[in-house]
Design an enzyme around this catalytic site. Structure first.
Site, PDB file in Angstrom:
ATOM      1  N   LYS A  74       0.833  -1.215   0.000  1.00 38.46           N
ATOM      2  CA  LYS A  74       0.000   0.000   0.000  1.00 38.46           C
ATOM      3  C   LYS A  74       0.862   1.257   0.000  1.00 38.46           C
ATOM      4  O   LYS A  74       0.632   2.157  -0.803  1.00 38.46           O
ATOM      5  CB  LYS A  74      -0.921   0.035   1.232  1.00 38.46           C
ATOM      6  CG  LYS A  74      -1.941  -1.058   1.306  1.00 38.46           C
ATOM      7  CD  LYS A  74      -2.803  -0.945   2.540  1.00 38.46           C
ATOM      8  CE  LYS A  74      -2.059  -0.975   3.844  1.00 38.46           C
ATOM      9  NZ  LYS A  74      -1.445  -2.232   4.215  1.00 38.46           N
ATOM     10  N   ARG A  82      -9.433   0.862   8.919  1.00 33.86           N
ATOM     11  CA  ARG A  82      -9.013  -0.493   9.281  1.00 33.86           C
ATOM     12  C   ARG A  82     -10.150  -1.346   9.839  1.00 33.86           C
ATOM     13  O   ARG A  82      -9.930  -2.503  10.143  1.00 33.86           O
ATOM     14  CB  ARG A  82      -7.883  -0.436  10.302  1.00 33.86           C
ATOM     15  CG  ARG A  82      -6.602   0.061   9.689  1.00 33.86           C
ATOM     16  CD  ARG A  82      -5.465  -0.115  10.632  1.00 33.86           C
ATOM     17  NE  ARG A  82      -4.215   0.172   9.950  1.00 33.86           N
ATOM     18  CZ  ARG A  82      -3.034   0.001  10.490  1.00 33.86           C
ATOM     19  NH1 ARG A  82      -2.936  -0.444  11.725  1.00 33.86           N
ATOM     20  NH2 ARG A  82      -1.953   0.275   9.815  1.00 33.86           N
ATOM     21  N   ARG A 118      11.431  -5.643   4.904  1.00 36.37           N
ATOM     22  CA  ARG A 118      11.225  -4.241   5.298  1.00 36.37           C
ATOM     23  C   ARG A 118      11.803  -3.986   6.685  1.00 36.37           C
ATOM     24  O   ARG A 118      12.406  -2.939   6.922  1.00 36.37           O
ATOM     25  CB  ARG A 118       9.725  -3.931   5.257  1.00 36.37           C
ATOM     26  CG  ARG A 118       9.385  -2.512   5.640  1.00 36.37           C
ATOM     27  CD  ARG A 118       7.923  -2.217   5.425  1.00 36.37           C
ATOM     28  NE  ARG A 118       7.098  -2.785   6.486  1.00 36.37           N
ATOM     29  CZ  ARG A 118       5.779  -2.728   6.516  1.00 36.37           C
ATOM     30  NH1 ARG A 118       5.117  -2.170   5.523  1.00 36.37           N
ATOM     31  NH2 ARG A 118       5.106  -3.243   7.507  1.00 36.37           N
ATOM     32  N   ARG A 153      12.265  -1.118  11.404  1.00 41.40           N
ATOM     33  CA  ARG A 153      10.995  -0.779  12.048  1.00 41.40           C
ATOM     34  C   ARG A 153      10.683  -1.764  13.170  1.00 41.40           C
ATOM     35  O   ARG A 153      10.543  -2.962  12.956  1.00 41.40           O
ATOM     36  CB  ARG A 153       9.860  -0.775  11.018  1.00 41.40           C
ATOM     37  CG  ARG A 153       9.898   0.466  10.164  1.00 41.40           C
ATOM     38  CD  ARG A 153       8.851   0.526   9.102  1.00 41.40           C
ATOM     39  NE  ARG A 153       7.522   0.153   9.551  1.00 41.40           N
ATOM     40  CZ  ARG A 153       6.460   0.227   8.766  1.00 41.40           C
ATOM     41  NH1 ARG A 153       6.581   0.671   7.530  1.00 41.40           N
ATOM     42  NH2 ARG A 153       5.280  -0.125   9.213  1.00 41.40           N
ATOM     43  N   ARG A 193      -0.542  -8.681  13.638  1.00 43.28           N
ATOM     44  CA  ARG A 193      -1.120  -7.696  12.726  1.00 43.28           C
ATOM     45  C   ARG A 193      -1.849  -8.367  11.564  1.00 43.28           C
ATOM     46  O   ARG A 193      -2.902  -7.891  11.128  1.00 43.28           O
ATOM     47  CB  ARG A 193      -0.033  -6.746  12.208  1.00 43.28           C
ATOM     48  CG  ARG A 193       0.360  -5.745  13.291  1.00 43.28           C
ATOM     49  CD  ARG A 193       1.611  -4.943  13.002  1.00 43.28           C
ATOM     50  NE  ARG A 193       1.683  -4.369  11.698  1.00 43.28           N
ATOM     51  CZ  ARG A 193       2.800  -4.305  10.986  1.00 43.28           C
ATOM     52  NH1 ARG A 193       3.923  -4.790  11.457  1.00 43.28           N
ATOM     53  NH2 ARG A 193       2.800  -3.748   9.804  1.00 43.28           N
TER      54      ARG A 193
END
Length: 187
Positions: free
Chosen positions: A13, A88, A127, A133, A144
Site C-alpha cells: 500500500k 481499518r 522491510r 521498524r 497484525r
C-alpha cells in the site's frame, strides 16, 4: 481523485501510494506515518501509540480519526488524496464517510491489493531489515495479519457493497502493480 488503498500489512500500500501520488498529483496520507511521526516527536499521543503499535494492536479509532480529520483540512489535500492504512475496520469506514461528507469530498475509489500470506511475511521481514521498524518484528507481524483478517478484511466487503471497490493483484514488479491499479481506477 479521492482514493483508499486497502490490503494486509506488507501488501505494498505505502509503496504504491507513493508511486500513485506522483502520477495523480495528489496527497498521500498514511496513518502509519502520521502515528510514527507522533512517536518520533515523543508526544503524549506518540507514547500511547508506540505502546499499542509495538504490541501489534491498532490505535483507537478516536485518535486516528482526529489525526485524519486534521490532516484532511490541510491545503495539499484540496486536489484529492490517497489514504493508506485507513480505514481499518467498518466503524472507521463509516466515520470516514461522515468526515468526507462533512468536508464535501466523498471517495472516488477503493483498491484492495491482494497478496498471498506467505509473500506478506517475506516482504515484512525484508522491510524490517531495511528500515529497522520495531513494529515489524515476527510476533507483531503475526498478530497484525490476524488483526487484519479479523477487523480489516470486512472493510473490503463494506466497499464492495457500495460498488467502489476494485481488487488488484499486488504481486509482481512495482510498475506492473501500479499499472493494474491505474487500469482499475479508469473503470
Amino acid at each position: 481523485m479521492r482514493l483508499v488503498l486497502l490490503g494486509p500489512p506488507g501488501s505494498g500500500k505505502g509503496t504504491q501510494a507513493t508511486r500513485l501520488k506522483e502520477h495523480l498529483n495528489i496527497a498521500h496520507i498514511s496513518t502509519g506515518d502520521l502515528l510514527r511521526a507522533e512517536v518520533a516527536a515523543g508526544t503524549e499521543l506518540g507514547k500511547q501509540a508506540k505502546a499499542v503499535m509495538d504490541a501489534g494492536n491498532l490505535v483507537s479509532d478516536d485518535i486516528l480519526l482526529g489525526m485524519l480529520e486534521s490532516r484532511l483540512g490541510q491545503a495539499d489535500v484540496a486536489n484529492g488524496f490517497i489514504l493508506d492504512g485507513y480505514p481499518r475496520n467498518v466503524a472507521q469506514a463509516n466515520a470516514l464517510d461522515a468526515v468526507l461528507a462533512k468536508i464535501g469530498q466523498p471517495l472516488d475509489a477503493v483498491v484492495q491489493l491482494d497478496v498471498p500470506s506467505e509473500l506478506l511475511v517475506e516482504r515484512i521481514a525484508g522491510r524490517a531489515q531495511e528500515q529497522g521498524r520495531a513494529d515489524d518484528n515476527p510476533e507483531s507481524v503475526r498478530k497484525r495479519l490476524q488483526v487484519y483478517t479479523d477487523q480489516t478484511a470486512p472493510v473490503v466487503d463494506f466497499y464492495a457493497g457500495r460498488g467502489t471497490l476494485a481488487r488488484v493483484d499486488g504481486v509482481g514488479e512495482l510498475a506492473d502493480v501500479e499499472a493494474r491499479i491505474q487500469a482499475a481506477l479508469k473503470r
